[in-house]
Design an enzyme around this catalytic site. Structure first.
Site, mmCIF file in Angstrom:
data_model
loop_
_atom_site.group_PDB
_atom_site.id
_atom_site.type_symbol
_atom_site.label_atom_id
_atom_site.label_comp_id
_atom_site.label_asym_id
_atom_site.label_seq_id
_atom_site.Cartn_x
_atom_site.Cartn_y
_atom_site.Cartn_z
ATOM 1 N N TYR A 162 38.642 38.178 63.597
ATOM 2 C CA TYR A 162 38.622 38.176 62.243
ATOM 3 C C TYR A 162 38.603 39.758 61.567
ATOM 4 C CZ TYR A 162 36.411 37.472 57.552
ATOM 5 O OH TYR A 162 36.064 37.715 56.293
ATOM 6 N N ALA A 163 37.701 40.361 62.408
ATOM 7 C CA ALA A 163 37.510 41.786 61.884
ATOM 8 C C ALA A 163 38.831 42.394 62.163
ATOM 9 C CB ALA A 163 36.259 42.249 62.663
ATOM 10 N N LYS A 166 41.540 41.523 59.570
ATOM 11 C CA LYS A 166 41.200 42.088 58.356
ATOM 12 C C LYS A 166 41.376 43.675 58.328
ATOM 13 C CE LYS A 166 39.644 39.026 55.573
ATOM 14 N NZ LYS A 166 39.958 38.552 54.240
ATOM 15 N N VAL A 228 19.478 32.609 66.104
ATOM 16 C CA VAL A 228 20.271 33.004 67.196
ATOM 17 C C VAL A 228 19.874 34.333 67.991
ATOM 18 C CG1 VAL A 228 22.918 33.808 67.570
ATOM 19 C CG2 VAL A 228 22.349 32.043 66.108
ATOM 20 N N GLY A 230 17.348 35.399 69.224
ATOM 21 C CA GLY A 230 16.007 35.850 68.789
ATOM 22 C C GLY A 230 16.012 36.274 67.211
ATOM 23 N N ASP A 315 25.152 44.004 64.679
ATOM 24 C CA ASP A 315 23.745 43.937 64.655
ATOM 25 C C ASP A 315 22.898 44.416 63.273
ATOM 26 O OD1 ASP A 315 25.259 46.237 65.348
ATOM 27 O OD2 ASP A 315 23.350 47.490 65.409
HETATM 28 C C1 UGA Z 1 29.893 36.513 57.801
HETATM 29 C C2 UGA Z 1 31.743 36.809 57.716
HETATM 30 O O1 UGA Z 1 31.791 36.750 59.001
HETATM 31 C C3 UGA Z 1 31.607 37.982 57.189
HETATM 32 O O2 UGA Z 1 33.125 38.398 56.829
HETATM 33 C C4 UGA Z 1 31.115 38.166 55.540
HETATM 34 O O3 UGA Z 1 31.428 39.125 55.178
HETATM 35 C C5 UGA Z 1 29.791 37.744 55.779
HETATM 36 O O4 UGA Z 1 29.541 36.439 56.640
HETATM 37 C C6 UGA Z 1 29.172 37.582 54.497
HETATM 38 O O5 UGA Z 1 28.904 36.567 53.936
HETATM 39 O O6 UGA Z 1 29.228 38.445 53.750
HETATM 40 P P1 UGA Z 1 27.707 36.972 59.213
HETATM 41 O O7 UGA Z 1 26.882 37.660 58.292
HETATM 42 O O8 UGA Z 1 27.751 37.467 60.816
HETATM 43 O O9 UGA Z 1 28.940 37.277 58.726
HETATM 44 O O10 UGA Z 1 27.493 35.424 59.210
HETATM 45 P P2 UGA Z 1 26.428 34.657 59.179
HETATM 46 O O11 UGA Z 1 26.985 33.296 59.693
HETATM 47 O O12 UGA Z 1 25.761 34.342 57.687
HETATM 48 O O13 UGA Z 1 25.214 35.174 60.039
HETATM 49 C C7 UGA Z 1 24.165 35.984 59.852
HETATM 50 C C8 UGA Z 1 23.285 36.090 61.281
HETATM 51 O O14 UGA Z 1 22.554 34.880 61.261
HETATM 52 C C9 UGA Z 1 23.961 36.229 62.389
HETATM 53 O O15 UGA Z 1 23.068 37.103 63.232
HETATM 54 C C10 UGA Z 1 23.975 34.887 63.044
HETATM 55 O O16 UGA Z 1 24.004 34.720 64.303
HETATM 56 C C11 UGA Z 1 22.596 34.481 62.613
HETATM 57 N N1 UGA Z 1 22.584 32.803 62.333
HETATM 58 C C12 UGA Z 1 23.330 32.239 61.742
HETATM 59 C C13 UGA Z 1 21.337 32.169 62.721
HETATM 60 O O17 UGA Z 1 20.273 32.904 63.304
HETATM 61 N N2 UGA Z 1 21.046 30.841 62.663
HETATM 62 C C14 UGA Z 1 22.164 30.061 62.019
HETATM 63 O O18 UGA Z 1 21.851 29.020 61.946
HETATM 64 C C15 UGA Z 1 23.203 30.714 61.806
#
Ligand code: UGA
Length: 364
Positions: A162-163, A166, A228, A230, A315
């Site tokens: 995805y990255a 984009k 996820v 930790g 991270d």
């Molecule tokens: C996602 C998209 O990939 C980005 O393009 C977007 O900009 C971004 O969301 C956004 O909403 O702005 P990301 O922040 O990694 O990126 O997405 P999430 O699924 O919200 O995950 C955030 C963090 O929470 C990650 O570390 C994930 O591993 C963690 N997570 C997710 C948990 O610990 N538990 C869960 O049940 C779901």
């Protein structure tokens, strides 16, 4: 002002319509596969909607015709759900790169302003995470639009499809501007939260939604919240209503916004996913008036078990917001708690049946 919006029916699009259609000097033509989130605008004479699964040849011709009288085209259409980056990599690349490319060409031919929604994921992981340093030097973690290198993991980690797609789109826009003079703006959103965000899994949608909906699903169903790896990853969270205000300012100040890249986020709302889970438990206890949610179970899960092979996490995402502050005079103010309260109430209303059946199951 005449705007064309691709992906106007999604979470961000629906808030952008709320913001722009509240004005009397704006006409919008929008495209999206779904109309659920924008139902209240469908009768508005200033809004024309095309419900289409994708921009095919027919829609592209229509778009080209409409570009003639338009001030800007905003492209919000994307697959932006991390659970799909490694499980549907070809769809992710096709949608985010190849399906978006003809739209850039159309804007370039018409010499029209393209406002492109990219992602904060283009930054990849921070330099400090690769260097494995505890150093608190902002040069190693702060994300600056025109300086920070974009560092993605190896090909086997398909999280980065995805990255990369984009990033390629951003480079195409930039090259088009340099070559054909097409005006552009790139927006890099950093975790917009608000009402009407993602679906609750097993009720609607495909795959795993973003973290807010995952944690909400766990609270509503009475299942453990899953952290996820930790829950160490950090995100900065901004209210979607404040984020679309930044877009409105871009549209009102084209001379400041054109040919720029903007991080849109809130530096003051940085939080680890573990702290987010704990905060959401407290807010849920408050809005349901059920103190038991304050100790709702939280369990650890590996990224591989949760998302499948090829997952690698960003991270930390701490945006430098100087561009948005100096050019648009935009600075978000809402605290994370102020964002979570209405957002979680919205989930509770939309999924009242789920909460109800959970209560019934627990009681019986
Ligand atoms: C996602 C998209 O990939 C980005 O393009 C977007 O900009 C971004 O969301 C956004 O909403 O702005 P990301 O922040 O990694 O990126 O997405 P999430 O699924 O919200 O995950 C955030 C963090 O929470 C990650 O570390 C994930 O591993 C963690 N997570 C997710 C948990 O610990 N538990 C869960 O049940 C779901």
């Amino acid at each position: 002002m005449r705007l064309l919006i691709l992906g106007c029916g999604g979470f961000v699009g629906s808030h952008l319509l709320d913001r722009m259609l509240a004005r009397t000097d704006v006409e919008i033509e929008g495209w999206d596969p779904d109309r659920t989130k924008i139902a209240k605008h469908l009768e508005n004479p200033c809004f024309t909607f095309h419900q289409v699964p994708c921009i095919d040849g027919v829609e592209l011709r229509r778009l080209e015709e409409r570009l003639v009288g338009a001030d800007a085209l905003i492209n919000l259409a994307a697959i932006c759900n991390p659970s799909q980056y490694n499980t549907r990599p070809l769809d992710v690349i096709r949608t985010n790169l190849f399906d978006s490319y003809p739209v850039v060409e159309a804007c370039a031919r018409a010499n029209k302003w393209l406002i492109y929604f990219s992602t904060s994921e283009v930054y990849g992981r921070t330099l400090s995470s690769y260097l494995k340093t505890e150093s608190n030097d902002p040069d190693l973690y702060e994300l600056r639009e025109n300086q920070t290198p974009l560092i993605m993991g190896p090909i086997v980690n398909q999280r980065w499809t995805y990255a990369c797609a984009k990033q390629m789109m951003e480079r195409i826009l930039y090259a088009h501007h340099a070559t054909t003079g097409m005006p552009f703006t790139i927006v890099r959103p950093l975790n917009f939260f608000g009402p009407r965000m993602d679906y609750i899994p097993r009720c609607a949608g495909e795959g795993v939604p973003r973290v807010l909906a995952c944690f909400m699903a766990a609270l509503l169903r009475g299942e453990p919240m899953q952290l996820v790896d930790g829950g160490k990853a950090r995100r900065t969270i901004v209210a979607v209503e404040e984020a679309v205000e930044a877009i409105a300012r871009m549209l009102d100040m084209p001379n400041k916004a054109k040919n720029q890249i903007f991080n849109i986020g809130n530096r003051d709302n940085e939080i680890t996913m573990r702290d987010l889970a704990e905060m959401m438990r407290d807010v849920f206890a408050e809005i349901t008036t059920e103190p038991k949610y304050r100790s709702h179970p939280i369990v650890d899960v590996s990224g591989e078990d949760f998302y499948g092979t090829g997952y690698e996490d960003c991270d930390r995402r701490m945006p430098d917001l100087t561009q948005a502050e100096t050019l648009l005079n935009w600075r978000p103010k809402r605290s994370l708690r102020e964002i979570l309260l209405p957002t979680m109430r919205d989930y509770l209303t939309r999924y009242a049946d789920l909460a109800q059946s959970n209560e019934t199951a627990v009681a019986s």
